[in-house]
Design an enzyme around this catalytic site. Structure first.
Site, PDB file in Angstrom:
ATOM      1  N   HIS A  71       0.850  -1.199   0.000  1.00  0.00           N
ATOM      2  CA  HIS A  71       0.000   0.000   0.000  1.00  0.00           C
ATOM      3  C   HIS A  71       0.881   1.242   0.000  1.00  0.00           C
ATOM      4  O   HIS A  71       1.247   1.761   1.046  1.00  0.00           O
ATOM      5  CB  HIS A  71      -0.904   0.000   1.240  1.00  0.00           C
ATOM      6  N   HIS A  73       1.436   5.096  -1.937  1.00  0.00           N
ATOM      7  CA  HIS A  73       0.998   6.150  -2.854  1.00  0.00           C
ATOM      8  C   HIS A  73       2.222   6.621  -3.639  1.00  0.00           C
ATOM      9  O   HIS A  73       2.785   7.689  -3.365  1.00  0.00           O
ATOM     10  CB  HIS A  73       0.347   7.287  -2.081  1.00  0.00           C
ATOM     11  N   GLY A  78      -3.020  12.624  -0.992  1.00  0.00           N
ATOM     12  CA  GLY A  78      -3.408  13.957  -0.551  1.00  0.00           C
ATOM     13  C   GLY A  78      -4.354  14.665  -1.488  1.00  0.00           C
ATOM     14  O   GLY A  78      -5.009  14.068  -2.325  1.00  0.00           O
ATOM     15  N   GLY A  79      -4.384  15.993  -1.321  1.00  0.00           N
ATOM     16  CA  GLY A  79      -5.269  16.823  -2.110  1.00  0.00           C
ATOM     17  C   GLY A  79      -6.566  17.177  -1.414  1.00  0.00           C
ATOM     18  O   GLY A  79      -7.363  17.949  -1.943  1.00  0.00           O
ATOM     19  N   THR A 109      -7.921   9.378  -2.414  1.00  0.00           N
ATOM     20  CA  THR A 109      -9.022  10.328  -2.562  1.00  0.00           C
ATOM     21  C   THR A 109      -9.005  10.996  -3.933  1.00  0.00           C
ATOM     22  O   THR A 109     -10.044  11.137  -4.582  1.00  0.00           O
ATOM     23  CB  THR A 109      -8.927  11.419  -1.480  1.00  0.00           C
ATOM     24  N   TYR A 140     -10.394   5.539  -4.461  1.00  0.00           N
ATOM     25  CA  TYR A 140     -11.456   5.576  -3.460  1.00  0.00           C
ATOM     26  C   TYR A 140     -12.837   5.422  -4.094  1.00  0.00           C
ATOM     27  O   TYR A 140     -13.703   4.741  -3.580  1.00  0.00           O
ATOM     28  CB  TYR A 140     -11.442   6.933  -2.745  1.00  0.00           C
ATOM     29  N   ARG A 173     -15.150  10.328   2.901  1.00  0.00           N
ATOM     30  CA  ARG A 173     -14.562  10.647   1.596  1.00  0.00           C
ATOM     31  C   ARG A 173     -14.886   9.598   0.541  1.00  0.00           C
ATOM     32  O   ARG A 173     -14.491   9.743  -0.620  1.00  0.00           O
ATOM     33  CB  ARG A 173     -13.039  10.777   1.730  1.00  0.00           C
ATOM     34  N   HIS A 234      -5.938  -0.296   7.130  1.00  0.00           N
ATOM     35  CA  HIS A 234      -6.140   0.759   8.136  1.00  0.00           C
ATOM     36  C   HIS A 234      -7.041   0.265   9.275  1.00  0.00           C
ATOM     37  O   HIS A 234      -7.743   1.067   9.895  1.00  0.00           O
ATOM     38  CB  HIS A 234      -6.751   2.030   7.531  1.00  0.00           C
ATOM     39  N   ASP A 292       1.209   2.868   3.841  1.00  0.00           N
ATOM     40  CA  ASP A 292       0.437   4.018   3.354  1.00  0.00           C
ATOM     41  C   ASP A 292       1.371   5.159   2.967  1.00  0.00           C
ATOM     42  O   ASP A 292       1.015   6.337   3.025  1.00  0.00           O
ATOM     43  CB  ASP A 292      -0.562   4.486   4.402  1.00  0.00           C
TER      44      ASP A 292
END
Length: 388
Positions: A71, A73, A78-79, A109, A140, A173, A234, A292
């Protein structure tokens, strides 16, 4: 010590180490690597004169399967607070310096300014730099963004795509997917993976919403989908969710993934989460850890209003894993499962990764007495050397 780019003129590599955990302790101390794979294991192997071989003398180090982070990114997450809060991409050096040889890239997200095509390009860039890299299609939101317009086609035609994720559930989200939508996504992923000869894992992001793991419990109770098709991550976001994850793992003989949060906040560290899961009777082979890394750590108020964020790193993953061994929670051979062997099984890569064995990819991390990575080899090439 050998530098990261110094072995290109050799066809073979011989690692002479102090001990080898495969993950079980072997009665050997030499690893012969040929064409990116482990060709032989032995004790004080003799190499004929004139062979094109590079010898790495590391008798003071322990060889283990290079770690697998499922996992990451890789393009940055972010963002949530606008374009100025997009997280940076991760580098190959940041990955390999933690003893990690394989990563799986995810979108979170933001799948608007970042896309599956961006993710694929980054994954292929990391591969060009020597890292073993894969990706999940999707993000997501539901319906998930894909490369070809279809989950099954992504799995069938894109070698780097090994599953779907991270689909967000129980989170403000998320797209608030209905149960039938979740079932269709998982079944499409399963069939596409079957056609491609892959595991086709569905990687689910768990928020702190009140539904918790209920959508996945319903999935496994009401359909014919096997438990090894999905993995929630998570699950240590808060203590109640972790208790629910323990019950879920035991009820369905399922795997759960804990996140190595640098600052757990209201949640638990990966160390504490693994400890509690073990205390609840969850077998260690049903627990995995991921970072993450380069995702955002946003903070929201009780109304869901964005307050600020930090960027996740992968240093906590290694630190929490080391602590499990140092404090005697797990012996080294069992702890390696949580960060390597079991992860390979979950992802469907267990026929070539997660073990030091003849015929497997030569993904090897060399650790010092403090379990700190000193060198990382991926497909037999040194991609990190603390001395260079």
């Amino acid at each position: 010590m050998m530098t990261a780019g110094a072995q290109n003129d050799r066809l073979l590599t011989l690692l002479r180490v102090g001990s080898i955990y495969a993950p079980e302790l072997l009665e050997t101390n030499d690893i012969l690597i040929a064409d990116g794979r482990i060709a032989a294991l032995g004790r004080d192997l003799e190499i004929p004169a004139g062979w094109p071989i590079r010898v790495v003398e590391a008798r003071h180090l322990t060889a283990v399967p290079a770690f697998i982070d499922q996992h990451v990114h890789v393009t940055g997450g972010g963002g949530e607070g606008g374009c100025g809060t997009r997280c940076p991409e991760i580098t190959a050096h940041e990955i390999a310096s933690m003893g990690i040889g394989t990563v799986v890239g995810v979108l979170g997200t933001d799948s608007i300014s970042r896309s599956p095509a961006d993710l694929l390009a980054k994954v292929r860039g990391l591969k060009a730099e020597g890292i073993s890299a894969y990706m999940y299609t999707g993000a997501y939101r539901v319906p998930p963004p894909t490369l070809t317009g279809d989950i099954q086609r992504d799995l069938a035609w894109i070698p780097e795509v090994i599953g779907l994720g991270e689909i967000a559930i129980s989170d403000h989200r998320s797209s608030q997917p209905r149960q039938d939508e979740i079932e269709r996504l998982v079944s499409d992923t399963r069939v596409g993976a079957m056609l491609a000869g892959k595991r086709g894992i569905c990687h689910f992001h768990l928020g702190d919403g009140k539904r918790g793991l209920e959508p996945l419990r319903r999935l496994l109770t009401d359909t014919e989908i096997p438990a090894d098709q999905v993995i929630p991550t998570h699950v240590n976001r808060h203590p109640a969710l972790l208790e629910e994850a323990a019950a879920y793992a035991l009820a369905f003989n399922a795997c759960v993934d804990v996140t190595a949060f640098e600052e757990p906040g209201d949640g638990l560290s990966a160390f504490d989460a693994v400890l509690r899961l073990l205390e609840r009777g969850v077998p260690p082979e049903r627990i995995t850890m991921s970072s993450d890394c380069n995702g955002s750590l946003p903070e929201f108020d009780t109304q869901g209003v964005y307050l600020g964020m930090k960027v996740a790193r992968n240093t906590a993953l290694i630190a929490d894993w080391q602590r499990l061994v140092r404090e005697g929670v797990l012996p080294l051979e069992s702890a390696l499962g949580i960060i390597s062997t079991s992860v390979a099984r979950v992802l469907g890569l267990h026929d070539r990764k997660g073990r030091i064995a003849i015929g497997f990819d030569a993904d090897v991390a060399l650790l010092d007495s403090e379990l700190q990575p000193q060198q990382t080899f991926v497909a037999g090439k040194c991609v990190y050397d603390v001395g260079s």
